[in-house]
Design a protein around this motif. Structure first.
Motif, PDB file in Angstrom:
ATOM      1  N   ARG A  72     -13.224 -33.037  28.621  1.00 56.69           N
ATOM      2  CA  ARG A  72     -12.838 -32.556  27.288  1.00 56.69           C
ATOM      3  C   ARG A  72     -11.683 -33.360  26.698  1.00 56.69           C
ATOM      4  O   ARG A  72     -11.597 -33.515  25.477  1.00 56.69           O
ATOM      5  CB  ARG A  72     -12.463 -31.077  27.359  1.00 56.69           C
ATOM      6  CG  ARG A  72     -13.631 -30.158  27.735  1.00 56.69           C
ATOM      7  CD  ARG A  72     -13.177 -28.723  27.891  1.00 56.69           C
ATOM      8  NE  ARG A  72     -12.516 -28.239  26.688  1.00 56.69           N
ATOM      9  CZ  ARG A  72     -11.817 -27.098  26.626  1.00 56.69           C
ATOM     10  NH1 ARG A  72     -11.677 -26.348  27.710  1.00 56.69           N
ATOM     11  NH2 ARG A  72     -11.257 -26.719  25.501  1.00 56.69           N
ATOM     12  N   HIS A  73     -10.789 -33.841  27.553  1.00 59.94           N
ATOM     13  CA  HIS A  73      -9.612 -34.580  27.086  1.00 59.94           C
ATOM     14  C   HIS A  73      -9.477 -35.839  27.943  1.00 59.94           C
ATOM     15  O   HIS A  73      -9.386 -35.757  29.170  1.00 59.94           O
ATOM     16  CB  HIS A  73      -8.353 -33.720  27.200  1.00 59.94           C
ATOM     17  CG  HIS A  73      -8.518 -32.338  26.645  1.00 59.94           C
ATOM     18  ND1 HIS A  73      -8.599 -32.094  25.292  1.00 59.94           N
ATOM     19  CD2 HIS A  73      -8.652 -31.134  27.262  1.00 59.94           C
ATOM     20  CE1 HIS A  73      -8.768 -30.798  25.096  1.00 59.94           C
ATOM     21  NE2 HIS A  73      -8.808 -30.195  26.270  1.00 59.94           N
ATOM     22  N   LEU A  74      -9.442 -36.994  27.286  1.00 61.46           N
ATOM     23  CA  LEU A  74      -9.458 -38.252  28.039  1.00 61.46           C
ATOM     24  C   LEU A  74      -8.517 -39.273  27.420  1.00 61.46           C
ATOM     25  O   LEU A  74      -8.575 -39.540  26.215  1.00 61.46           O
ATOM     26  CB  LEU A  74     -10.879 -38.820  28.064  1.00 61.46           C
ATOM     27  CG  LEU A  74     -11.066 -40.206  28.703  1.00 61.46           C
ATOM     28  CD1 LEU A  74     -10.681 -40.178  30.178  1.00 61.46           C
ATOM     29  CD2 LEU A  74     -12.503 -40.689  28.528  1.00 61.46           C
ATOM     30  N   PHE A  75      -7.635 -39.822  28.267  1.00 64.79           N
ATOM     31  CA  PHE A  75      -6.865 -41.020  27.922  1.00 64.79           C
ATOM     32  C   PHE A  75      -7.417 -42.145  28.784  1.00 64.79           C
ATOM     33  O   PHE A  75      -7.492 -42.018  30.007  1.00 64.79           O
ATOM     34  CB  PHE A  75      -5.374 -40.834  28.205  1.00 64.79           C
ATOM     35  CG  PHE A  75      -4.589 -42.124  28.061  1.00 64.79           C
ATOM     36  CD1 PHE A  75      -4.105 -42.513  26.821  1.00 64.79           C
ATOM     37  CD2 PHE A  75      -4.367 -42.945  29.158  1.00 64.79           C
ATOM     38  CE1 PHE A  75      -3.403 -43.707  26.681  1.00 64.79           C
ATOM     39  CE2 PHE A  75      -3.669 -44.139  29.030  1.00 64.79           C
ATOM     40  CZ  PHE A  75      -3.182 -44.519  27.786  1.00 64.79           C
ATOM     41  N   ILE A 109     -17.571 -45.025  31.169  1.00 63.88           N
ATOM     42  CA  ILE A 109     -16.802 -43.774  31.195  1.00 63.88           C
ATOM     43  C   ILE A 109     -16.887 -43.073  29.841  1.00 63.88           C
ATOM     44  O   ILE A 109     -17.090 -41.854  29.759  1.00 63.88           O
ATOM     45  CB  ILE A 109     -15.333 -44.056  31.569  1.00 63.88           C
ATOM     46  CG1 ILE A 109     -15.246 -44.554  33.016  1.00 63.88           C
ATOM     47  CG2 ILE A 109     -14.476 -42.805  31.388  1.00 63.88           C
ATOM     48  CD1 ILE A 109     -13.864 -45.039  33.420  1.00 63.88           C
ATOM     49  N   ILE A 110     -16.742 -43.838  28.771  1.00 68.47           N
ATOM     50  CA  ILE A 110     -16.834 -43.258  27.426  1.00 68.47           C
ATOM     51  C   ILE A 110     -18.211 -42.636  27.203  1.00 68.47           C
ATOM     52  O   ILE A 110     -18.333 -41.538  26.648  1.00 68.47           O
ATOM     53  CB  ILE A 110     -16.544 -44.338  26.367  1.00 68.47           C
ATOM     54  CG1 ILE A 110     -15.068 -44.742  26.426  1.00 68.47           C
ATOM     55  CG2 ILE A 110     -16.900 -43.847  24.963  1.00 68.47           C
ATOM     56  CD1 ILE A 110     -14.728 -45.958  25.593  1.00 68.47           C
ATOM     57  N   THR A 116     -19.184 -34.217  25.679  1.00 66.12           N
ATOM     58  CA  THR A 116     -18.280 -33.064  25.757  1.00 66.12           C
ATOM     59  C   THR A 116     -16.850 -33.357  25.319  1.00 66.12           C
ATOM     60  O   THR A 116     -16.076 -32.421  25.122  1.00 66.12           O
ATOM     61  CB  THR A 116     -18.229 -32.524  27.197  1.00 66.12           C
ATOM     62  OG1 THR A 116     -17.827 -33.588  28.086  1.00 66.12           O
ATOM     63  CG2 THR A 116     -19.591 -31.996  27.631  1.00 66.12           C
ATOM     64  N   VAL A 117     -16.477 -34.609  25.168  1.00 67.03           N
ATOM     65  CA  VAL A 117     -15.075 -34.941  24.910  1.00 67.03           C
ATOM     66  C   VAL A 117     -14.631 -34.407  23.548  1.00 67.03           C
ATOM     67  O   VAL A 117     -15.351 -34.501  22.556  1.00 67.03           O
ATOM     68  CB  VAL A 117     -14.845 -36.467  25.013  1.00 67.03           C
ATOM     69  CG1 VAL A 117     -15.509 -37.228  23.870  1.00 67.03           C
ATOM     70  CG2 VAL A 117     -13.360 -36.786  25.094  1.00 67.03           C
ATOM     71  N   GLU A 118     -13.422 -33.830  23.536  1.00 68.96           N
ATOM     72  CA  GLU A 118     -12.857 -33.251  22.317  1.00 68.96           C
ATOM     73  C   GLU A 118     -11.669 -34.053  21.800  1.00 68.96           C
ATOM     74  O   GLU A 118     -11.489 -34.184  20.590  1.00 68.96           O
ATOM     75  CB  GLU A 118     -12.432 -31.804  22.582  1.00 68.96           C
ATOM     76  CG  GLU A 118     -13.592 -30.897  22.981  1.00 68.96           C
ATOM     77  CD  GLU A 118     -13.128 -29.526  23.432  1.00 68.96           C
ATOM     78  OE1 GLU A 118     -11.968 -29.158  23.115  1.00 68.96           O
ATOM     79  OE2 GLU A 118     -13.895 -28.819  24.107  1.00 68.96           O
ATOM     80  N   THR A 119     -10.839 -34.544  22.706  1.00 66.43           N
ATOM     81  CA  THR A 119      -9.729 -35.413  22.317  1.00 66.43           C
ATOM     82  C   THR A 119      -9.808 -36.683  23.150  1.00 66.43           C
ATOM     83  O   THR A 119      -9.955 -36.622  24.369  1.00 66.43           O
ATOM     84  CB  THR A 119      -8.364 -34.726  22.529  1.00 66.43           C
ATOM     85  OG1 THR A 119      -8.173 -34.446  23.917  1.00 66.43           O
ATOM     86  CG2 THR A 119      -8.289 -33.431  21.739  1.00 66.43           C
ATOM     87  N   LEU A 120      -9.690 -37.816  22.478  1.00 67.22           N
ATOM     88  CA  LEU A 120      -9.889 -39.102  23.150  1.00 67.22           C
ATOM     89  C   LEU A 120      -8.862 -40.107  22.653  1.00 67.22           C
ATOM     90  O   LEU A 120      -8.675 -40.269  21.442  1.00 67.22           O
ATOM     91  CB  LEU A 120     -11.302 -39.619  22.869  1.00 67.22           C
ATOM     92  CG  LEU A 120     -11.662 -41.020  23.386  1.00 67.22           C
ATOM     93  CD1 LEU A 120     -11.589 -41.074  24.907  1.00 67.22           C
ATOM     94  CD2 LEU A 120     -13.060 -41.422  22.906  1.00 67.22           C
ATOM     95  N   ALA A 121      -8.190 -40.766  23.594  1.00 65.75           N
ATOM     96  CA  ALA A 121      -7.279 -41.863  23.277  1.00 65.75           C
ATOM     97  C   ALA A 121      -7.714 -43.075  24.092  1.00 65.75           C
ATOM     98  O   ALA A 121      -7.834 -42.984  25.319  1.00 65.75           O
ATOM     99  CB  ALA A 121      -5.836 -41.494  23.605  1.00 65.75           C
TER     100      ALA A 121
END
Length: 293
Positions: A72-75, A109-110, A116-121
């Motif tokens: 859900r959140h990925l840097f 990975i992306i 499902t990812v919601e926030t991505l940097a």
């Protein structure tokens, strides 16, 4: 632990696993029960930097069932923080092969996170990987994404409705994003965009004019209104922040900044200041510009 039902334990673990992944890994070691209950949140929030970490993660994700890899959140950064500080970038064939491998794994990975990812940097430090990797990112459908920050030499979002829920977009690494607002590409890719932030602009008078045309065309730019290819903004957009770089070119201390670049940068700043003065009274959109140090 026995006093609470499984559902509450699951909810507690979900709220707890919002750091860089350490909490989820620690929970997996507590007991078999905690391990099993926390499994769905093991990859919920991740911070990944450098080839070593990317390789390890993609190996695990490739063998993890879809319902257990809800990221859900990925840097994500292709280089480690220490490596980004290196002043010399290797250009040998071996180094270029490494850059290509980094880009390939990062894109994998992306792709796995996209549903499902919601926030991505995403930080693409390699000067050889930015356009291709970030172009692929912008072409990847991300139906749940609401916040995206990108640093690297980026192309522009272009795939229609690839990010239908995106509300906050921060782009950094392209000093002259001229063309970002043309042909309705940003509007098509991110129809729900509310906040747009652009950092690192330098000597980009052409983009300042493009932005002026997009913001003011509905009021006093009749030529732009008659142009089918005019610059335009997503309809929901309410805040635009433009951050201009300090007028300094690395390595230019001895001779100074070339006069042409200096004039272009000053022209851009004048345009942005004028636009900031005019935009707020005219529009519901809030526009501001900052000068980065």
């Amino acid at each position: 632990m026995n006093a609470l039902p499984l559902e509450l334990h699951s909810q507690i673990f979900e709220f707890a696993c919002t750091d860089d992944g350490k909490t989820a890994r620690s929970l997996a070691l507590v007991s078999r029960y905690v391990h099993d209950v926390s499994v769905p949140y093991r990859y919920q929030s991740l911070s990944i930097s450098g080839l070593k970490q990317m390789k390890k993660l993609v190996t695990r994700l490739n063998v993890t069932p879809h319902h257990l890899r809800r990221i859900r959140h990925l840097f994500l950064s292709d280089w480690t923080h220490d490596r980004t500080k290196e002043r010399v970038v290797a250009t040998s064939d071996e180094a270029r092969d490494t850059y290509e491998l980094e880009s390939t794994i990062a894109l994998r990975i992306i792709t796995l996170a996209a549903p499902t990812v919601e926030t991505l940097a995403v930080v693409v430090a390699s000067p050889f990987s930015g356009p291709s990797l970030l172009g692929s990112l912008f072409s990847t459908p991300m139906p749940q994404l609401t916040d995206l920050a990108v640093h690297g030499f980026y192309p522009f979002p272009h795939a229609p409705r690839s990010m239908p829920r995106l509300e906050h977009l921060h782009l950094s690494g392209n000093r002259s994003p001229h063309g970002l607002l043309h042909f309705g590409m940003l509007k098509a890719a991110c129809p729900a965009l509310i906040h747009l932030r652009l950092s690192g602009l330098f000597a980009s008078a052409s983009f300042a004019e493009e932005l002026r045309s997009a913001i003011l065309s509905a009021h006093d730019d009749t030529a732009a209104q008659s142009d089918p290819f005019r610059a335009s903004l997503p309809q929901q957009l309410r805040t635009i922040v433009v951050e201009a770089r300090e007028m300094h070119v690395p390595g230019a201390r001895k001779h100074g900044i070339p006069r042409g670049l200096r004039l272009m940068h000053e022209k851009m700043l004048v345009s942005l200041r004028e636009l900031e003065r005019r935009a707020d009274p005219l529009l519901a959109r809030r526009f501001c510009h900052r000068e980065q140090k």
